[in-house]
Design a protein around this motif. Structure first.
Motif, PDB file in Angstrom:
ATOM      1  N   THR A  37      -0.040 -41.646  31.193  1.00  0.00           N
ATOM      2  CA  THR A  37      -0.240 -40.924  32.463  1.00  0.00           C
ATOM      3  C   THR A  37       1.185 -40.715  32.916  1.00  0.00           C
ATOM      4  OG1 THR A  37      -2.502 -42.087  32.816  1.00  0.00           O
ATOM      5  CG2 THR A  37      -1.500 -41.029  34.641  1.00  0.00           C
ATOM      6  N   LEU A  38       1.525 -39.441  33.447  1.00  0.00           N
ATOM      7  CA  LEU A  38       2.621 -38.912  33.974  1.00  0.00           C
ATOM      8  C   LEU A  38       2.233 -38.722  35.379  1.00  0.00           C
ATOM      9  CD1 LEU A  38       4.032 -36.380  31.652  1.00  0.00           C
ATOM     10  CD2 LEU A  38       4.582 -39.044  32.078  1.00  0.00           C
ATOM     11  N   LEU A  39       3.111 -39.263  36.513  1.00  0.00           N
ATOM     12  CA  LEU A  39       3.236 -38.558  37.938  1.00  0.00           C
ATOM     13  C   LEU A  39       3.975 -37.230  37.943  1.00  0.00           C
ATOM     14  CD1 LEU A  39       2.347 -38.980  40.865  1.00  0.00           C
ATOM     15  CD2 LEU A  39       4.124 -40.450  41.211  1.00  0.00           C
ATOM     16  N   GLU A  40       3.528 -36.212  37.959  1.00  0.00           N
ATOM     17  CA  GLU A  40       3.974 -35.036  37.822  1.00  0.00           C
ATOM     18  C   GLU A  40       5.175 -34.820  38.989  1.00  0.00           C
ATOM     19  OE1 GLU A  40       2.491 -30.460  36.796  1.00  0.00           O
ATOM     20  OE2 GLU A  40       2.254 -31.191  38.680  1.00  0.00           O
ATOM     21  N   VAL A  41       6.096 -34.317  38.336  1.00  0.00           N
ATOM     22  CA  VAL A  41       7.380 -33.850  39.157  1.00  0.00           C
ATOM     23  C   VAL A  41       7.432 -32.398  38.897  1.00  0.00           C
ATOM     24  CG1 VAL A  41       8.574 -36.149  38.855  1.00  0.00           C
ATOM     25  CG2 VAL A  41       9.260 -34.293  37.436  1.00  0.00           C
ATOM     26  N   GLY A  42       8.230 -31.590  40.115  1.00  0.00           N
ATOM     27  CA  GLY A  42       8.350 -30.132  40.127  1.00  0.00           C
ATOM     28  C   GLY A  42       9.121 -29.532  38.847  1.00  0.00           C
ATOM     29  N   GLN A  43       8.505 -28.600  38.306  1.00  0.00           N
ATOM     30  CA  GLN A  43       9.234 -27.945  37.059  1.00  0.00           C
ATOM     31  C   GLN A  43      10.408 -27.416  37.131  1.00  0.00           C
ATOM     32  OE1 GLN A  43       7.648 -27.846  34.135  1.00  0.00           O
ATOM     33  NE2 GLN A  43       5.894 -29.210  35.121  1.00  0.00           N
ATOM     34  N   LYS A  44      10.793 -27.154  38.493  1.00  0.00           N
ATOM     35  CA  LYS A  44      12.089 -26.489  38.705  1.00  0.00           C
ATOM     36  C   LYS A  44      13.283 -27.629  38.727  1.00  0.00           C
ATOM     37  CE  LYS A  44      10.457 -22.469  41.745  1.00  0.00           C
ATOM     38  NZ  LYS A  44      10.783 -22.128  43.198  1.00  0.00           N
ATOM     39  N   GLU A  45      14.405 -27.079  38.172  1.00  0.00           N
ATOM     40  CA  GLU A  45      15.450 -28.134  37.982  1.00  0.00           C
ATOM     41  C   GLU A  45      16.027 -28.494  39.392  1.00  0.00           C
ATOM     42  OE1 GLU A  45      18.528 -26.119  35.488  1.00  0.00           O
ATOM     43  OE2 GLU A  45      17.319 -25.888  33.884  1.00  0.00           O
ATOM     44  N   SER A  46      15.749 -27.817  40.186  1.00  0.00           N
ATOM     45  CA  SER A  46      16.484 -28.358  41.660  1.00  0.00           C
ATOM     46  C   SER A  46      15.469 -29.025  42.633  1.00  0.00           C
ATOM     47  CB  SER A  46      16.856 -26.754  42.363  1.00  0.00           C
ATOM     48  OG  SER A  46      15.550 -26.372  42.688  1.00  0.00           O
ATOM     49  N   THR A  47      14.283 -29.452  41.802  1.00  0.00           N
ATOM     50  CA  THR A  47      13.547 -30.422  42.761  1.00  0.00           C
ATOM     51  C   THR A  47      13.483 -31.829  42.349  1.00  0.00           C
ATOM     52  OG1 THR A  47      11.465 -29.700  40.977  1.00  0.00           O
ATOM     53  CG2 THR A  47      11.949 -28.212  42.991  1.00  0.00           C
ATOM     54  N   GLY A  48      12.837 -32.020  41.120  1.00  0.00           N
ATOM     55  CA  GLY A  48      12.651 -33.281  40.728  1.00  0.00           C
ATOM     56  C   GLY A  48      11.905 -34.515  41.522  1.00  0.00           C
ATOM     57  N   HIS A  49      11.138 -33.631  42.517  1.00  0.00           N
ATOM     58  CA  HIS A  49      10.281 -34.429  43.344  1.00  0.00           C
ATOM     59  C   HIS A  49       8.814 -34.682  43.099  1.00  0.00           C
ATOM     60  CE1 HIS A  49      12.826 -34.282  47.187  1.00  0.00           C
ATOM     61  NE2 HIS A  49      13.564 -35.237  46.267  1.00  0.00           N
ATOM     62  N   SER A  50       8.123 -35.614  43.140  1.00  0.00           N
ATOM     63  CA  SER A  50       6.803 -35.674  42.687  1.00  0.00           C
ATOM     64  C   SER A  50       5.729 -34.820  43.431  1.00  0.00           C
ATOM     65  CB  SER A  50       6.071 -37.024  42.958  1.00  0.00           C
ATOM     66  OG  SER A  50       4.700 -37.095  42.902  1.00  0.00           O
ATOM     67  N   THR A  51       4.767 -34.045  42.469  1.00  0.00           N
ATOM     68  CA  THR A  51       3.860 -33.141  43.152  1.00  0.00           C
ATOM     69  C   THR A  51       2.602 -33.997  43.665  1.00  0.00           C
ATOM     70  OG1 THR A  51       2.565 -32.874  40.996  1.00  0.00           O
ATOM     71  CG2 THR A  51       4.413 -31.240  41.599  1.00  0.00           C
ATOM     72  N   GLY A  52       2.537 -35.176  43.315  1.00  0.00           N
ATOM     73  CA  GLY A  52       1.306 -36.086  43.652  1.00  0.00           C
ATOM     74  C   GLY A  52       0.277 -36.030  42.608  1.00  0.00           C
TER      75      GLY A  52
END
Length: 279
Positions: A133-148
């Protein structure tokens, strides 16, 4: 209706059933005990939990085979038949099960690592026999934050796809920030200011480049220099400065925000103006 206990105990299959139940209870209790002990270990407990479940299931399955089939010949025959049948009707389940074995023994990633497999990127929060199981992060290189969002990924993907692990190297990665400034701007002061800002960021985040270099080398990753660099190029709007620096794997967006914000505050005092077209 009276039940003859002696007759039941003389029944070959009844005795094997009792042995199977006793084995299940013993394996379950031992696994629970091992997990409870492992949870006292803190950070590594999640990995131990996976290893214990994996080992207990394998041991229970092999023990059942030896309980119900006497002798090595019938065991091998049964295993061959079962393997052939499963290959036909449950190929994907087998691949996922074997994938969990590869993930665990080859240490492709651990719980807490940030990984990318194909189109999926996130932090590993759980590992199982068929899925992780992955806690998804933003696809854009500049984000890196969790989408939840939680993503269940089949284990077989870790065998058939490249696994990009941003955590296992040293926990740091190279990041780049680009600025386009006008040709009339003092580009030398702009470069010097960017270096000063990165140094401020390193001090604020307690990043010691010598220690980071040592961590990289322990993993057979060698860089000649880890100090930030600024590369100049000609762009349509003027001059382009590409700042390359090290930051923690999960802090790319925060580091960019710190550098850009402080550079914008310093621009007027150093005679630098941003170009209309930015890269």
């Amino acid at each position: 209706m009276n039940i003859d206990v002696t007759e039941l105990l003389n029944n070959h299959y009844f005795v094997k059933a009792l042995h199977s139940i006793a084995l299940a209870v013993i394996v379950y209790l031992l696994a629970k005990l091992a997990i409870s002990i492992a949870t006292k270990g803190g950070k590594a407990s999640s990995e131990a939990h996976f290893a214990i479940k994996y080992s207990a299931l394998c041991f229970f399955g092999i023990s059942l085979i030896f309980i119900w089939l006497e002798g090595i010949g019938p065991v091998l025959t049964a295993l061959t038949i079962v393997a052939a049948a499963l290959t036909i009707v449950a190929k994907e389940l087998i691949l996922n099960f074997l994938g969990s074995f590869v993930i665990f023994w080859r240490e492709l990633f651990a719980i807490g690592d940030r990984v990318q497999l194909g189109d999926f990127t996130g932090d590993v929060i759980d590992k199982g026999l068929f899925y992780f199981t992955l806690l998804e992060v933003g696809q854009k290189e500049s984000t890196g934050h969790s989408t939840g969002r939680l993503v269940k990924v089949p284990n077989a993907m870790a065998v058939t796809n490249p696994v990009v692990n941003a955590t296992r190297g040293a926990g740091y990665l190279w990041n780049e920030v680009r600025f386009a400034i006008t040709r009339q701007s003092d580009w030398e002061k702009a470069r010097a200011t960017l270096f000063k800002i990165v140094d401020m960021y390193y001090r604020g985040e307690s990043i010691d480049l010598n220690r980071v270099k040592h961590i990289f080398e322990k993993r057979n990753i060698f860089f000649r220099k880890l100090t930030p660099r600024a590369y100049m190029s000609i762009s349509t709007g003027g001059l382009c400065i590409t700042l390359r620096y090290l930051c923690r794997a999960r802090m790319t967006r925060e580091s960019q925000d710190f550098i850009i914000t402080n550079f914008l505050l310093e621009m007027k005092t150093i005679g630098v103006e941003l170009a209309d077209e930015q890269p």
